[in-house]
Scaffold this active site. Structure first.
Site, PDB file in Angstrom:
ATOM      1  N   CYS A  31       0.831  -1.214   0.000  1.00 21.38           N
ATOM      2  CA  CYS A  31       0.000   0.000   0.000  1.00 21.38           C
ATOM      3  C   CYS A  31       0.863   1.261   0.000  1.00 21.38           C
ATOM      4  O   CYS A  31       1.550   1.559   0.989  1.00 21.38           O
ATOM      5  CB  CYS A  31      -0.930  -0.034   1.221  1.00 21.38           C
ATOM      6  N   CYS A  34      -0.059   3.932   2.654  1.00 18.28           N
ATOM      7  CA  CYS A  34       0.341   3.480   3.991  1.00 18.28           C
ATOM      8  C   CYS A  34       1.759   3.932   4.307  1.00 18.28           C
ATOM      9  O   CYS A  34       2.088   4.266   5.454  1.00 18.28           O
ATOM     10  CB  CYS A  34       0.256   1.956   4.090  1.00 18.28           C
TER      11      CYS A  34
END
Length: 302
Positions: A31, A34
């Site tokens: 991700c 993230c």
């Protein structure tokens, strides 16, 4: 920052949130956003100097935990206090927005001067003196009538003392704010259970009626829920929570999560205030509350 798995979730998240707010960052290695918000959260944990604890859960590796929190996209951050989620946000917010989110929920860095309770009132209150405790709590609320925490403490004490009419009167000014404040919602649920119990009249025939319905159909969740409310209204707290667990073990989402919310409401009401301890120490949990909180976590995460 701590990496959390199913094995250490109870200690690092649920138990830890009883002493300080815990911010859970659901992420994954693939991700991109993230990787943007992760360093921001780690920086803020340091900047806030212990006002919250940051933990990270890899949503790919810990799918059971991600499912339990209803995670649908990452990054998602959930803030827990007193063992329960209170708020959250999704996406890689800029640092300023994350600060706004934290400041909305976290206790201030230092106690405000006007938060100090009148010393004369404290001196009038002795251990084991319930009337003195109620007097202190009433004075604290009168001094700050818009303080929801002070109102919760006073109404809770009235409930536990069996002064139901006084509890209803003290709660009434906050009734319009219930939807946005969990502990006020908890008070309302317990007050409604008390009113329900009063409407049943003699408890014994009502319990017998609910027991017969449950014996005929163990999935008669309304009968189980009514039985739990009757028991809670009689302040038979653990028996009420046992019945609510019976619902949760069979259908966690029944009636818009009514069983779980009522279970949490009872925990909120029966949990005694944390005793003062030396700086750096964690106050002990009430054993009954701790036991039933673990049982709830076990059922919800199963």
């Amino acid at each position: 920052m701590i990496d959390v798995t199913l094995e250490n979730f109870e200690n690092e998240v649920i138990a830890a949130s009883m002493a300080q707010p815990v911010l859970v960052d659901f992420w994954a290695t693939w991700c991109g956003p993230c990787k943007v918000i992760g360093p921001i959260l780690e920086k803020l944990e340091i900047d806030y100097g212990g006002r919250f604890k940051l933990v990270k859960i890899d949503s790919d590796q810990e799918q059971q935990l991600a499912a339990a929190f209803g995670i649908r996209s990452i990054p998602t951050c959930i803030l827990l206090m007193n063992g329960q989620p209170v708020d959250g946000f999704m996406g890689a917010l800029p640092e300023g927005k994350v600060r706004e989110f934290l400041d909305k929920h976290l206790p201030p860095a230092e106690a405000e001067a006007d938060d100090v309770v009148d010393e004369d009132v404290i001196e009038d209150t002795l251990p084991g003196d319930p009337d003195g405790q109620l007097t202190r709590l009433r004075h604290a609320l009168e001094a700050k009538p818009d303080d929801d925490d002070a109102r919760f403490d006073y109404v809770r004490a009235l409930l536990l003392a069996g002064r139901i009419d006084d509890a209803k009167a003290a709660f009434a000014p906050a009734s319009a704010r219930v939807a946005g404040i969990r502990r006020l919602d908890s008070l309302q649920r317990v007050l409604e259970a008390t009113e329900f119990a009063h409407q049943q009249g003699d408890a014994a025939p009502a319990l017998a009626r609910f027991d017969a319905a449950i014996a005929a159909n163990k999935r008669d969740f309304q009968a189980r829920f009514d039985r739990a409310r009757l028991l809670a209204g009689q302040r038979r707290w653990t028996e009420a929570m046992d019945e609510l667990l019976e619902i949760l073990m069979r259908d966690k989402a029944w009636n818009e999560d009514a069983a779980r919310k009522t279970f949490i409401a009872i925990l909120d009401v029966i949990e005694p205030p944390k005793p003062k301890v030396a700086e750096g120490q964690i106050p002990p949990d009430d054993p009954t509350v701790a036991t039933y909180r673990r049982r709830l976590s076990s059922v919800v995460l199963s």
